[in-house]
Motif scaffolding. Sequence first.
Motif, PDB file in Angstrom:
ATOM      1  N   UNK A  96       0.830  -1.217   0.000  1.00 48.08           N
ATOM      2  CA  UNK A  96       0.000   0.000   0.000  1.00 48.08           C
ATOM      3  C   UNK A  96       0.855   1.254   0.000  1.00 48.08           C
ATOM      4  N   UNK A  97       1.946   1.238   0.741  1.00 49.46           N
ATOM      5  CA  UNK A  97       2.777   2.433   0.854  1.00 49.46           C
ATOM      6  C   UNK A  97       3.625   2.691  -0.391  1.00 49.46           C
ATOM      7  N   UNK A  98       4.138   1.617  -1.017  1.00 50.47           N
ATOM      8  CA  UNK A  98       5.162   1.802  -2.047  1.00 50.47           C
ATOM      9  C   UNK A  98       4.732   1.502  -3.481  1.00 50.47           C
ATOM     10  N   UNK A  99       3.571   0.937  -3.680  1.00 51.63           N
ATOM     11  CA  UNK A  99       3.213   0.467  -5.008  1.00 51.63           C
ATOM     12  C   UNK A  99       3.121   1.585  -6.045  1.00 51.63           C
ATOM     13  N   UNK A 100       2.848   2.814  -5.606  1.00 53.00           N
ATOM     14  CA  UNK A 100       2.755   3.947  -6.536  1.00 53.00           C
ATOM     15  C   UNK A 100       3.887   4.946  -6.360  1.00 53.00           C
ATOM     16  N   UNK A 101       4.978   4.559  -5.706  1.00 60.13           N
ATOM     17  CA  UNK A 101       6.016   5.519  -5.357  1.00 60.13           C
ATOM     18  C   UNK A 101       6.721   6.132  -6.560  1.00 60.13           C
ATOM     19  N   UNK A 102       6.818   5.416  -7.673  1.00 67.28           N
ATOM     20  CA  UNK A 102       7.511   5.968  -8.839  1.00 67.28           C
ATOM     21  C   UNK A 102       6.788   7.176  -9.420  1.00 67.28           C
ATOM     22  N   UNK A 103       5.492   7.303  -9.145  1.00 72.95           N
ATOM     23  CA  UNK A 103       4.737   8.465  -9.622  1.00 72.95           C
ATOM     24  C   UNK A 103       5.330   9.764  -9.100  1.00 72.95           C
ATOM     25  N   UNK A 104       5.979   9.692  -7.934  1.00 74.61           N
ATOM     26  CA  UNK A 104       6.485  10.894  -7.261  1.00 74.61           C
ATOM     27  C   UNK A 104       8.011  10.975  -7.270  1.00 74.61           C
ATOM     28  N   UNK A 105       8.669  10.164  -8.112  1.00 77.28           N
ATOM     29  CA  UNK A 105      10.131  10.122  -8.129  1.00 77.28           C
ATOM     30  C   UNK A 105      10.652  10.281  -9.559  1.00 77.28           C
ATOM     31  N   UNK A 106      10.743  11.511 -10.041  1.00 76.24           N
ATOM     32  CA  UNK A 106      11.153  11.726 -11.440  1.00 76.24           C
ATOM     33  C   UNK A 106      12.561  11.245 -11.753  1.00 76.24           C
ATOM     34  N   UNK A 107      13.512  11.403 -10.822  1.00 81.18           N
ATOM     35  CA  UNK A 107      14.867  10.937 -11.107  1.00 81.18           C
ATOM     36  C   UNK A 107      14.893   9.411 -11.232  1.00 81.18           C
ATOM     37  N   UNK A 108      14.185   8.731 -10.372  1.00 79.87           N
ATOM     38  CA  UNK A 108      14.131   7.272 -10.441  1.00 79.87           C
ATOM     39  C   UNK A 108      13.590   6.824 -11.794  1.00 79.87           C
ATOM     40  N   UNK A 109      12.534   7.459 -12.262  1.00 78.54           N
ATOM     41  CA  UNK A 109      11.965   7.096 -13.563  1.00 78.54           C
ATOM     42  C   UNK A 109      12.963   7.368 -14.684  1.00 78.54           C
ATOM     43  N   UNK A 110      13.698   8.476 -14.589  1.00 80.75           N
ATOM     44  CA  UNK A 110      14.685   8.798 -15.621  1.00 80.75           C
ATOM     45  C   UNK A 110      15.827   7.783 -15.622  1.00 80.75           C
ATOM     46  N   UNK A 111      16.271   7.379 -14.450  1.00 83.76           N
ATOM     47  CA  UNK A 111      17.357   6.399 -14.372  1.00 83.76           C
ATOM     48  C   UNK A 111      16.905   5.027 -14.878  1.00 83.76           C
ATOM     49  N   UNK A 112      15.674   4.669 -14.607  1.00 77.49           N
ATOM     50  CA  UNK A 112      15.144   3.410 -15.129  1.00 77.49           C
ATOM     51  C   UNK A 112      15.059   3.463 -16.654  1.00 77.49           C
ATOM     52  N   UNK A 113      14.712   4.617 -17.185  1.00 75.46           N
ATOM     53  CA  UNK A 113      14.680   4.791 -18.643  1.00 75.46           C
ATOM     54  C   UNK A 113      16.079   4.638 -19.225  1.00 75.46           C
ATOM     55  N   UNK A 114      17.080   5.224 -18.559  1.00 78.50           N
ATOM     56  CA  UNK A 114      18.468   5.085 -19.017  1.00 78.50           C
ATOM     57  C   UNK A 114      18.921   3.626 -18.938  1.00 78.50           C
ATOM     58  N   UNK A 115      18.562   2.964 -17.857  1.00 74.24           N
ATOM     59  CA  UNK A 115      18.895   1.552 -17.655  1.00 74.24           C
ATOM     60  C   UNK A 115      18.329   0.709 -18.801  1.00 74.24           C
ATOM     61  N   UNK A 116      17.067   0.927 -19.150  1.00 71.40           N
ATOM     62  CA  UNK A 116      16.426   0.175 -20.227  1.00 71.40           C
ATOM     63  C   UNK A 116      17.078   0.464 -21.574  1.00 71.40           C
ATOM     64  N   UNK A 117      17.442   1.726 -21.794  1.00 71.66           N
ATOM     65  CA  UNK A 117      18.050   2.102 -23.071  1.00 71.66           C
ATOM     66  C   UNK A 117      19.420   1.457 -23.250  1.00 71.66           C
ATOM     67  N   UNK A 118      20.201   1.399 -22.175  1.00 69.50           N
ATOM     68  CA  UNK A 118      21.529   0.789 -22.247  1.00 69.50           C
ATOM     69  C   UNK A 118      21.423  -0.713 -22.527  1.00 69.50           C
ATOM     70  N   UNK A 119      20.452  -1.365 -21.920  1.00 67.28           N
ATOM     71  CA  UNK A 119      20.317  -2.818 -22.054  1.00 67.28           C
ATOM     72  C   UNK A 119      19.728  -3.214 -23.399  1.00 67.28           C
ATOM     73  N   UNK A 120      18.660  -2.528 -23.813  1.00 63.88           N
ATOM     74  CA  UNK A 120      18.019  -2.853 -25.089  1.00 63.88           C
ATOM     75  C   UNK A 120      16.744  -3.655 -24.912  1.00 63.88           C
ATOM     76  N   UNK A 121      15.799  -3.449 -25.797  1.00 65.15           N
ATOM     77  CA  UNK A 121      14.478  -4.068 -25.711  1.00 65.15           C
ATOM     78  C   UNK A 121      14.544  -5.591 -25.754  1.00 65.15           C
ATOM     79  N   UNK A 122      13.618  -6.192 -24.990  1.00 65.70           N
ATOM     80  CA  UNK A 122      13.413  -7.645 -24.992  1.00 65.70           C
ATOM     81  C   UNK A 122      14.568  -8.448 -24.392  1.00 65.70           C
ATOM     82  N   UNK A 123      15.483  -7.769 -23.722  1.00 66.75           N
ATOM     83  CA  UNK A 123      16.574  -8.512 -23.098  1.00 66.75           C
ATOM     84  C   UNK A 123      16.203  -8.832 -21.652  1.00 66.75           C
ATOM     85  N   UNK A 124      16.672  -9.955 -21.106  1.00 71.53           N
ATOM     86  CA  UNK A 124      16.255 -10.397 -19.773  1.00 71.53           C
ATOM     87  C   UNK A 124      16.931  -9.605 -18.650  1.00 71.53           C
ATOM     88  N   UNK A 125      16.115  -9.144 -17.702  1.00 67.62           N
ATOM     89  CA  UNK A 125      16.635  -8.427 -16.534  1.00 67.62           C
ATOM     90  C   UNK A 125      15.943  -8.946 -15.284  1.00 67.62           C
TER      91      UNK A 125
END
Length: 213
Positions: A8-37
């Motif tokens: 309940x406390x954390x399931x929507x936390x990324x909505x309020x964390x712009x840097x976290x979302x940006x870093x996750x986007x960078x992480x995905x871009x470096x790895x590439x689509x459809x690759x296992x993580x």
Amino acid sequence: MASEAYARKFINELDHKPLDRELLKQFAAVIGAERPVLDIGCGPGHTTAHLTSLGLKATGIDLSPKMIERASGSFPQSRFAVGDFLALPNESASIAGILAFYCIVHLTPDQLVGAFSEMHRVLRGGGVLLLSFHVGSEVVRAENFLDTNAVLDFTFFEPVQIEAALRAVGFDPIDVRMRAPYDIEYPSKRCYVFAHKPQSMAPGASNYGKAVP
């Protein structure tokens, strides 16, 4: 129950964390689509689902069967499995990336090298680890965590301590970033680390147990 209160406390936390979302986007871009993580310590599954939405083949791992059950029900588009990040079920050199947001908070300093060695083992050459943690040297005890009567210790780490443990098992290069806490968070600085497994390393190889200059 603690798992329900945590979700309940954390399931929507990324909505309020712009840097976290940006870093996750960078992480995905470096790895590439459809690759296992792997999303280690995935909790209620929101970060795993976010990685899936970014095009990655994400699997959330958590020690709690109840948390995995909750995550699977909330995010059926993602994969989830019960597991211990100190003994991952994955084959060596089988994973392109690992997300480890705050999963080391319950470790002691002498457990870091062993945990990072296991992450290094399952990553392919050229694989990426994105790690986050609270900055400091204290251990904070929550006597009644989220009003559940659970008692938990949260260990803070200094960036140089984490970097040294990562390099000890063979991660290089390592990119360290810091931020101040958001208003919705515990008032501690946060550190994010992008750690890379060298492309040239043989599957399963690491520096763990070897002398490091």
